[in-house]
Write a protein that holds these residues in place. Structure first.
Motif, PDB file in Angstrom:
ATOM      1  N   LEU A  12      43.985  25.020  80.630  1.00 49.83           N
ATOM      2  CA  LEU A  12      44.870  24.498  79.588  1.00 49.83           C
ATOM      3  C   LEU A  12      45.763  25.592  79.006  1.00 49.83           C
ATOM      4  CD1 LEU A  12      45.549  21.946  77.998  1.00 49.83           C
ATOM      5  CD2 LEU A  12      43.777  22.562  76.345  1.00 49.83           C
ATOM      6  N   ILE A  13      45.177  26.708  78.653  1.00 48.92           N
ATOM      7  CA  ILE A  13      45.970  27.762  78.018  1.00 48.92           C
ATOM      8  C   ILE A  13      46.927  28.398  79.018  1.00 48.92           C
ATOM      9  CG2 ILE A  13      44.401  29.728  78.402  1.00 48.92           C
ATOM     10  CD1 ILE A  13      45.027  30.497  75.427  1.00 48.92           C
ATOM     11  N   TYR A  14      46.525  28.476  80.291  1.00 44.28           N
ATOM     12  CA  TYR A  14      47.428  29.033  81.302  1.00 44.28           C
ATOM     13  C   TYR A  14      48.598  28.094  81.558  1.00 44.28           C
ATOM     14  CZ  TYR A  14      47.125  33.378  83.938  1.00 44.28           C
ATOM     15  OH  TYR A  14      47.294  34.663  84.364  1.00 44.28           O
ATOM     16  N   PHE A  15      48.357  26.786  81.484  1.00 43.70           N
ATOM     17  CA  PHE A  15      49.425  25.796  81.643  1.00 43.70           C
ATOM     18  C   PHE A  15      50.471  25.964  80.551  1.00 43.70           C
ATOM     19  CE2 PHE A  15      51.334  21.753  80.481  1.00 43.70           C
ATOM     20  CZ  PHE A  15      51.738  21.233  81.705  1.00 43.70           C
ATOM     21  N   VAL A  16      50.016  26.050  79.304  1.00 45.91           N
ATOM     22  CA  VAL A  16      50.930  26.170  78.159  1.00 45.91           C
ATOM     23  C   VAL A  16      51.753  27.452  78.242  1.00 45.91           C
ATOM     24  CG1 VAL A  16      51.038  26.501  75.662  1.00 45.91           C
ATOM     25  CG2 VAL A  16      49.554  24.731  76.607  1.00 45.91           C
ATOM     26  N   PHE A  17      51.090  28.563  78.526  1.00 45.39           N
ATOM     27  CA  PHE A  17      51.811  29.835  78.563  1.00 45.39           C
ATOM     28  C   PHE A  17      52.720  29.947  79.780  1.00 45.39           C
ATOM     29  CE2 PHE A  17      49.208  31.246  75.085  1.00 45.39           C
ATOM     30  CZ  PHE A  17      50.029  32.167  74.446  1.00 45.39           C
ATOM     31  N   ALA A  18      52.340  29.306  80.867  1.00 48.28           N
ATOM     32  CA  ALA A  18      53.218  29.302  82.041  1.00 48.28           C
ATOM     33  C   ALA A  18      54.545  28.640  81.711  1.00 48.28           C
ATOM     34  CB  ALA A  18      52.539  28.564  83.195  1.00 48.28           C
ATOM     35  N   ALA A  19      54.479  27.516  81.000  1.00 49.80           N
ATOM     36  CA  ALA A  19      55.696  26.789  80.632  1.00 49.80           C
ATOM     37  C   ALA A  19      56.602  27.638  79.753  1.00 49.80           C
ATOM     38  CB  ALA A  19      55.326  25.478  79.927  1.00 49.80           C
ATOM     39  N   LEU A  20      56.024  28.287  78.752  1.00 54.30           N
ATOM     40  CA  LEU A  20      56.826  29.097  77.834  1.00 54.30           C
ATOM     41  C   LEU A  20      57.307  30.397  78.469  1.00 54.30           C
ATOM     42  CD1 LEU A  20      54.818  28.708  74.516  1.00 54.30           C
ATOM     43  CD2 LEU A  20      57.128  27.887  74.953  1.00 54.30           C
ATOM     44  N   LEU A  21      56.400  31.076  79.147  1.00 60.69           N
ATOM     45  CA  LEU A  21      56.704  32.389  79.697  1.00 60.69           C
ATOM     46  C   LEU A  21      57.827  32.324  80.722  1.00 60.69           C
ATOM     47  CD1 LEU A  21      55.350  35.286  79.470  1.00 60.69           C
ATOM     48  CD2 LEU A  21      54.263  34.733  81.647  1.00 60.69           C
ATOM     49  N   ASN A  22      57.792  31.325  81.558  1.00 61.69           N
ATOM     50  CA  ASN A  22      58.753  31.255  82.656  1.00 61.69           C
ATOM     51  C   ASN A  22      59.945  30.347  82.354  1.00 61.69           C
ATOM     52  OD1 ASN A  22      57.533  32.835  85.102  1.00 61.69           O
ATOM     53  ND2 ASN A  22      55.831  31.779  84.113  1.00 61.69           N
ATOM     54  N   SER A  23      60.101  29.993  81.087  1.00 55.55           N
ATOM     55  CA  SER A  23      61.323  29.297  80.694  1.00 55.55           C
ATOM     56  C   SER A  23      62.466  30.280  80.522  1.00 55.55           C
ATOM     57  CB  SER A  23      61.107  28.528  79.377  1.00 55.55           C
ATOM     58  OG  SER A  23      60.858  29.427  78.305  1.00 55.55           O
ATOM     59  N   VAL A  24      62.191  31.569  80.796  1.00 57.99           N
ATOM     60  CA  VAL A  24      63.228  32.581  80.620  1.00 57.99           C
ATOM     61  C   VAL A  24      64.432  32.311  81.515  1.00 57.99           C
ATOM     62  CG1 VAL A  24      62.248  34.190  82.318  1.00 57.99           C
ATOM     63  CG2 VAL A  24      63.653  35.069  80.461  1.00 57.99           C
ATOM     64  N   GLY A  25      64.199  31.764  82.717  1.00 58.73           N
ATOM     65  CA  GLY A  25      65.315  31.424  83.597  1.00 58.73           C
ATOM     66  C   GLY A  25      66.225  30.384  82.968  1.00 58.73           C
ATOM     67  N   ILE A  26      65.615  29.368  82.352  1.00 57.95           N
ATOM     68  CA  ILE A  26      66.381  28.327  81.665  1.00 57.95           C
ATOM     69  C   ILE A  26      67.116  28.921  80.471  1.00 57.95           C
ATOM     70  CG2 ILE A  26      66.180  26.214  80.290  1.00 57.95           C
ATOM     71  CD1 ILE A  26      63.841  25.389  82.052  1.00 57.95           C
ATOM     72  N   LEU A  27      66.430  29.782  79.721  1.00 61.20           N
ATOM     73  CA  LEU A  27      67.034  30.357  78.520  1.00 61.20           C
ATOM     74  C   LEU A  27      68.138  31.366  78.846  1.00 61.20           C
ATOM     75  CD1 LEU A  27      66.348  29.686  75.549  1.00 61.20           C
ATOM     76  CD2 LEU A  27      64.657  28.901  77.184  1.00 61.20           C
ATOM     77  N   VAL A  28      68.030  32.032  79.994  1.00 59.87           N
ATOM     78  CA  VAL A  28      69.126  32.907  80.440  1.00 59.87           C
ATOM     79  C   VAL A  28      70.381  32.068  80.665  1.00 59.87           C
ATOM     80  CG1 VAL A  28      69.973  34.233  82.423  1.00 59.87           C
ATOM     81  CG2 VAL A  28      67.772  34.804  81.402  1.00 59.87           C
ATOM     82  N   THR A 230      63.944  34.019  87.629  1.00 61.15           N
ATOM     83  CA  THR A 230      64.774  34.077  86.426  1.00 61.15           C
ATOM     84  C   THR A 230      66.231  33.731  86.716  1.00 61.15           C
ATOM     85  OG1 THR A 230      63.352  35.748  85.425  1.00 61.15           O
ATOM     86  CG2 THR A 230      65.584  35.567  84.553  1.00 61.15           C
ATOM     87  N   TRP A 231      66.728  34.170  87.866  1.00 59.28           N
ATOM     88  CA  TRP A 231      68.160  34.022  88.145  1.00 59.28           C
ATOM     89  C   TRP A 231      68.494  32.876  89.095  1.00 59.28           C
ATOM     90  CZ3 TRP A 231      71.742  36.123  85.223  1.00 59.28           C
ATOM     91  CH2 TRP A 231      71.342  37.164  84.377  1.00 59.28           C
ATOM     92  N   LEU A 232      67.477  32.116  89.513  1.00 59.03           N
ATOM     93  CA  LEU A 232      67.756  30.988  90.406  1.00 59.03           C
ATOM     94  C   LEU A 232      68.608  29.903  89.742  1.00 59.03           C
ATOM     95  CD1 LEU A 232      67.373  29.920  93.242  1.00 59.03           C
ATOM     96  CD2 LEU A 232      65.206  28.879  92.515  1.00 59.03           C
ATOM     97  N   PRO A 233      68.353  29.521  88.473  1.00 60.38           N
ATOM     98  CA  PRO A 233      69.246  28.535  87.837  1.00 60.38           C
ATOM     99  C   PRO A 233      70.690  29.022  87.764  1.00 60.38           C
ATOM    100  CG  PRO A 233      67.206  28.727  86.582  1.00 60.38           C
ATOM    101  CD  PRO A 233      67.203  29.852  87.591  1.00 60.38           C
ATOM    102  N   THR A 234      70.887  30.310  87.490  1.00 55.96           N
ATOM    103  CA  THR A 234      72.248  30.869  87.446  1.00 55.96           C
ATOM    104  C   THR A 234      72.855  30.906  88.844  1.00 55.96           C
ATOM    105  OG1 THR A 234      71.669  32.220  85.522  1.00 55.96           O
ATOM    106  CG2 THR A 234      73.619  32.877  86.767  1.00 55.96           C
ATOM    107  N   MET A 250      67.028  21.823  90.169  1.00 57.21           N
ATOM    108  CA  MET A 250      66.820  22.230  91.556  1.00 57.21           C
ATOM    109  C   MET A 250      65.956  23.499  91.639  1.00 57.21           C
ATOM    110  SD  MET A 250      68.028  20.076  93.644  1.00 57.21           S
ATOM    111  CE  MET A 250      68.004  21.025  95.172  1.00 57.21           C
ATOM    112  N   ALA A 251      66.007  24.327  90.585  1.00 54.58           N
ATOM    113  CA  ALA A 251      65.200  25.547  90.574  1.00 54.58           C
ATOM    114  C   ALA A 251      63.706  25.232  90.563  1.00 54.58           C
ATOM    115  CB  ALA A 251      65.556  26.404  89.357  1.00 54.58           C
ATOM    116  N   VAL A 252      63.371  24.008  90.169  1.00 56.16           N
ATOM    117  CA  VAL A 252      61.956  23.631  90.121  1.00 56.16           C
ATOM    118  C   VAL A 252      61.358  23.606  91.524  1.00 56.16           C
ATOM    119  CG1 VAL A 252      62.119  21.116  90.365  1.00 56.16           C
ATOM    120  CG2 VAL A 252      60.353  22.104  88.893  1.00 56.16           C
ATOM    121  N   LEU A 253      62.194  23.500  92.550  1.00 54.41           N
ATOM    122  CA  LEU A 253      61.685  23.511  93.919  1.00 54.41           C
ATOM    123  C   LEU A 253      60.961  24.813  94.229  1.00 54.41           C
ATOM    124  CD1 LEU A 253      64.647  21.912  95.937  1.00 54.41           C
ATOM    125  CD2 LEU A 253      62.480  20.854  95.277  1.00 54.41           C
TER     126      LEU A 253
END
Length: 410
Positions: A12-28, A230-234, A250-253
């Motif tokens: 559970l905790i790894y799921f939550v932190f994975a979502a937040l931690l790797n949203s950096v690509g979206i936030l970039v 991080t840079w795949l969405p860009t 598409m980056a979700v692939l």
């Protein structure tokens, strides 16, 4: 199921932190689109996350068992809860940087706790490797969740609608907090002689050649993975000419392919030795880069009405995740299960430190070279770390093949 409460908590905790931690690509991408931030400046988000992880990992790795794994995880969830609320109300690039500072500091504690606990609740290398792969698969599912759900909040008529995603994350964090708070942790780490002794034992690990090789692998792997992730969405938006929303979707692939790759690796590792899986994966990753990236040259913008209108490279390049996937959990499990459980927390701190530094290096490198080399060329750089990791696999295999005690004693 033995230790089921702890295992559910880890998932559970790894799921939550994975979502937040790797949203950096979206936030970039959001920083460029919403706040008008240039690519090199947007790349600073990775250091805000990773440098805080690195510093905290070194601090907490040696004495987290004294604080308590459960208490450390609860404090971490509380910190990121307020980080998400601050992002919703702050709505600025500063708020984004503060969010990733909170996420980085907290994830360092969580990762050290999770990696150390795996050693306490498993028996033998195969069980250790299996649980490691399963937890890392859950981590990728958390990233997939973020990349699929978050873009659903985008609204062309409301530029602030995407911030509602952080209210959703705050809600999930609150649920995780209460589930972990009421879970029973029957883990008794070895008693220490004080913080000074904890730190001295951690630094003593650097006298071992295996630790330096392990650190080099962690740095190279995360540098490669984060540089791409991080840079795949860009890349999808600027090079492949997809819309910001479609580019993130598409980056979700990439995340799906990593999750699938780790699930498959977890099955294969029970029958095939890790060194063969790892070496073949690195070679196939290099082959994919060389065959697929040329397809990204001179893409022209056009209206996307169906999947057939998408550039072929947009769904072929993310398949590199299949070959990235097995490397991190397999090598980590191989090394961790070759050493005494009493130093798992310290070793996890070292792993987290070098992983974080590697993540920052990868993101900054791609971010600063993206425009000068071109989006269709910049990911060729991944061939270098893949080649170096290929060599490292055989070194680690030799160091850990004699016996568990000899591997760390050399």
């Amino acid at each position: 199921m033995k230790n089921s409460g702890i295992k559910i908590s880890l998932f559970l905790i790894y799921f939550v932190f994975a979502a937040l931690l790797n949203s950096v690509g979206i936030l970039v991408e959001r920083a460029q689109e919403v706040y008008g931030i240039a690519k090199p400046d947007a790349a600073i988000l990775e250091p805000f996350k990773d440098i805080s992880i690195a510093i905290m990992a070194f601090v907490v790795g040696s004495f987290l068992p004294r604080l308590g794994f459960k208490k450390g995880m609860l404090i971490s969830l509380a910190v990121v809860f307020f980080g998400c609320i601050g992002m919703f109300f702050g709505n600025s690039f500063l708020a984004v940087k503060l969010l990733f500072l909170c996420v980085g500091l907290s994830f360092a504690v969580v990762k050290v706790a999770v990696y150390a606990l795996i050693g306490y609740i498993t028996d033998g290398k195969k069980e250790h490797s299996s649980l490691m792969n399963l937890i890392e698969t859950v981590f990728m599912i958390g990233i997939i969740f973020m990349y699929v759900i978050f873009p659903l909040f985008y609204d062309d008529n409301d530029p602030n609608a995407w911030l509602n995603g952080y209210l959703l994350m705050a809600g999930l964090i609150a649920v995780a907090f209460f589930i972990i708070m009421f879970s029973k942790f029957d883990v008794e780490p070895e008693k220490s002689n004080g913080v000074k002794d904890d730190f001295s034992k951690m630094f003593a690990l650097f006298k071992k050649p295996l630790i330096w090789i392990f650190a080099a692998f962690a740095f190279l792997y995360v540098m490669t993975e984060q540089g791409i992730m991080t840079w795949l969405p860009t890349f999808n938006k600027d090079t492949l000419k997809l819309s910001p929303k479609l580019g993130s979707q598409m980056a979700v692939l990439l995340m799906v392919s990593i999750a699938l790759g780790r699930f498959i690796a977890g099955i294969l590792s029970k029958k095939i030795k890790w060194i063969y899986i790892s070496a073949i994966s690195a070679v196939l990753a290099i082959v994919l880069v060389l065959l697929v990236l040329p397809l990204a040259e001179n893409i022209e913008a056009k209206e996307i009405k169906s999947i057939t209108d998408l550039p072929v490279v947009s769904y072929l390049f993310p398949l590199i995740g299949l070959f990235l996937a097995p490397l991190y959990p397999l090598i980590n499990s191989t090394v961790l299960s070759s050493v005494d459980k009493g130093i798992h927390s310290s070793l996890a701190g070292i792993l987290t430190f070098f992983s974080a530094v590697g993540g920052t290096a990868g993101s900054l490198l791609i971010g600063n070279l993206f425009d000068s080399l071109g989006g269709d060329k910049v990911f060729y750089l991944s061939i270098i770390p893949f080649g170096l990791m290929f060599i490292i696999f055989f070194v680690i295999n030799k160091m850990t093949s004699n016996s568990d005690s000899e591997a760390i004693a050399k």
